[in-house]
Design an enzyme around this catalytic site. Structure first.
Site, PDB file in Angstrom:
ATOM      1  N   LYS A   1      -0.736  20.602 -10.093  1.00  0.00           N
ATOM      2  CA  LYS A   1      -0.103  21.235 -10.906  1.00  0.00           C
ATOM      3  C   LYS A   1       1.255  20.382 -11.594  1.00  0.00           C
ATOM      4  CE  LYS A   1      -0.995  25.728  -9.163  1.00  0.00           C
ATOM      5  NZ  LYS A   1      -0.757  26.461  -7.924  1.00  0.00           N
TER       6      LYS A   1
ATOM      7  N   GLU B   1       0.904  -1.288  -0.187  1.00  0.00           N
ATOM      8  CA  GLU B   1       0.067  -0.071  -0.003  1.00  0.00           C
ATOM      9  C   GLU B   1       0.825   1.273  -0.106  1.00  0.00           C
ATOM     10  OE1 GLU B   1      -3.321   2.440   2.563  1.00  0.00           O
ATOM     11  OE2 GLU B   1      -2.413   0.797   3.458  1.00  0.00           O
TER      12      GLU B   1
ATOM     13  N   GLU C   1     -10.487   8.912   3.411  1.00  0.00           N
ATOM     14  CA  GLU C   1     -11.633   8.650   2.620  1.00  0.00           C
ATOM     15  C   GLU C   1     -12.850   9.123   3.532  1.00  0.00           C
ATOM     16  OE1 GLU C   1     -12.202   4.130   1.698  1.00  0.00           O
ATOM     17  OE2 GLU C   1     -14.061   4.497   0.788  1.00  0.00           O
TER      18      GLU C   1
ATOM     19  N   ASP D   1      -2.251  12.233  -3.294  1.00  0.00           N
ATOM     20  CA  ASP D   1      -2.227  13.553  -3.518  1.00  0.00           C
ATOM     21  C   ASP D   1      -2.571  13.877  -4.801  1.00  0.00           C
ATOM     22  OD1 ASP D   1      -1.780  14.062  -0.624  1.00  0.00           O
ATOM     23  OD2 ASP D   1       0.471  13.819  -0.963  1.00  0.00           O
TER      24      ASP D   1
HETATM   25  C1  LIG Z   1      -3.834  12.188   1.369  1.00  0.00           C
HETATM   26  S1  LIG Z   1      -2.718  11.236   2.231  1.00  0.00           S
HETATM   27  C2  LIG Z   1      -3.593   9.430   2.396  1.00  0.00           C
HETATM   28  C3  LIG Z   1      -3.133   8.591   3.452  1.00  0.00           C
HETATM   29  C4  LIG Z   1      -4.076   7.200   3.442  1.00  0.00           C
HETATM   30  N1  LIG Z   1      -3.941   6.333   2.199  1.00  0.00           N
HETATM   31  C5  LIG Z   1      -5.372   7.624   3.396  1.00  0.00           C
HETATM   32  O1  LIG Z   1      -6.105   7.328   2.472  1.00  0.00           O
HETATM   33  O2  LIG Z   1      -5.872   7.940   4.630  1.00  0.00           O
HETATM   34  C6  LIG Z   1      -1.625  10.805   1.157  1.00  0.00           C
HETATM   35  C7  LIG Z   1      -0.274   9.871   1.841  1.00  0.00           C
HETATM   36  O3  LIG Z   1       0.770   9.867   1.045  1.00  0.00           O
HETATM   37  C8  LIG Z   1       2.031  10.167   1.614  1.00  0.00           C
HETATM   38  N2  LIG Z   1       2.907  10.361   0.439  1.00  0.00           N
HETATM   39  C9  LIG Z   1       2.710  11.199  -0.264  1.00  0.00           C
HETATM   40  N3  LIG Z   1       3.868  11.382  -1.346  1.00  0.00           N
HETATM   41  C10 LIG Z   1       4.616  10.310  -0.928  1.00  0.00           C
HETATM   42  C11 LIG Z   1       5.983  10.119  -1.357  1.00  0.00           C
HETATM   43  N4  LIG Z   1       6.381  10.586  -2.511  1.00  0.00           N
HETATM   44  N5  LIG Z   1       6.559   9.157  -0.746  1.00  0.00           N
HETATM   45  C12 LIG Z   1       6.099   8.604   0.574  1.00  0.00           C
HETATM   46  N6  LIG Z   1       4.790   8.837   0.830  1.00  0.00           N
HETATM   47  C13 LIG Z   1       4.164   9.908   0.165  1.00  0.00           C
HETATM   48  C14 LIG Z   1       1.773  11.159   2.413  1.00  0.00           C
HETATM   49  O4  LIG Z   1       2.819  11.283   3.425  1.00  0.00           O
HETATM   50  C15 LIG Z   1       0.303  10.711   3.014  1.00  0.00           C
HETATM   51  O5  LIG Z   1       0.530  10.015   4.024  1.00  0.00           O
END
Ligand SMILES: C[S@@+](CC[C@H](N)C(=O)[O-])C[C@H]1O[C@@H](n2cnc3c(N)ncnc32)[C@H](O)[C@@H]1O
Length: 220
Positions: free
Chosen positions: A129, A51, A202, A125
């Protein structure tokens, strides 16, 4: 930094199911479990499922309980979030789980070729952009291909219309097979795996009445 965060970071040091990039010479390819996860950590031959951007690791622990004959590894760069998944797995005695705190950009330093069978990307995320930074962009998929078995699947759950449409269009351009395409899982699916496990984000997006979409792709 908040006290709570510091306490979590300190407890992270004690978790046997957590591997943090800062503790290994990963640049020199010296992560000891690379190519050896099953032999040295899980002690079985079961498929390994990741995941990516796991946050608090709800899919990692939820799927692990549902599929005891697979091994699940959550990856995120944020230590205070990943703490929740590690803690839950320990408290619930879920043995087929591990977590890695690192940048997903470095994923190939943690796994060998053909070591990973499937990948979940949960609520990444959308990076409006910077398409290159999206966890489902071709440059990331290329990294996943390096560690994935032939025929590996990628599951995407997202609240972002932009990311959903981008992934569909990119899959078509790149020739990734689209195995399932559900625009609104809450009105179109009865699948427990899609609706029965809800992540932190979510729940937040559902409270804001956002539509949750799902794509299942074959990436290799
Ligand atoms: C919007 S959150 C979603 C977290 C979880 N999957 C949820 O649905 O609650 C995005 C997650 O991706 C991680 N993340 C984003 N880009 C990353 C990267 N390049 N390497 C490691 N983690 C990353 C962030 O730290 C964050 O915890």
């Amino acid at each position: 930094m908040g006290k709570n965060k510091l306490a979590r970071f300190a407890e992270n040091e004690t978790f046997e199911n957590l591997f943090q990039h800062t503790h290994y010479d990963i640049r020199n390819d010296k992560f000891p479990l690379k190519g050896r996860w099953n032999e040295d950590y899980f002690k079985n031959d079961n498929p390994i499922i990741l995941e990516l951007g796991c946050g608090k690791g709800e899919y990692t622990t939820g799927l692990a309980q549902f599929f005891p004959n697979s091994n699940f590894i959550g990856v995120d760069r944020k230590g205070a979030r990943i703490w929740s998944g590690c803690k839950q797995a320990i408290e619930s005695n879920i043995k087929n789980v591990a977590f890695i705190r690192t940048k997903i950009e470095d994923i190939s330093l943690f796994f060998a070729e053909n070591e990973v069978s499937e990948i979940w990307v949960t609520f990444p995320d959308p990076q409006p952009k910077k398409a290159r930074r999206r966890l489902v962009s071709p440059n990331f998929i290329e990294k996943y291909r390096k560690i994935a078995v032939k025929g590996a699947l990628l599951h995407l759950k997202t609240d972002s219309r932009l990311l959903y449409e981008y992934t569909l269009a990119t899959a078509q351009e790149e020739g990734w097979e689209i195995l399932e395409n559900i625009e609104n899982i809450y009105s179109e699916s009865t699948n427990y795996l899609l609706k029965g496990i809800q992540t932190f984000y979510e729940k937040k997006w559902l409270a804001d009445d956002l539509i949750i979409s799902y794509l299942k792709l074959r990436i290799s």
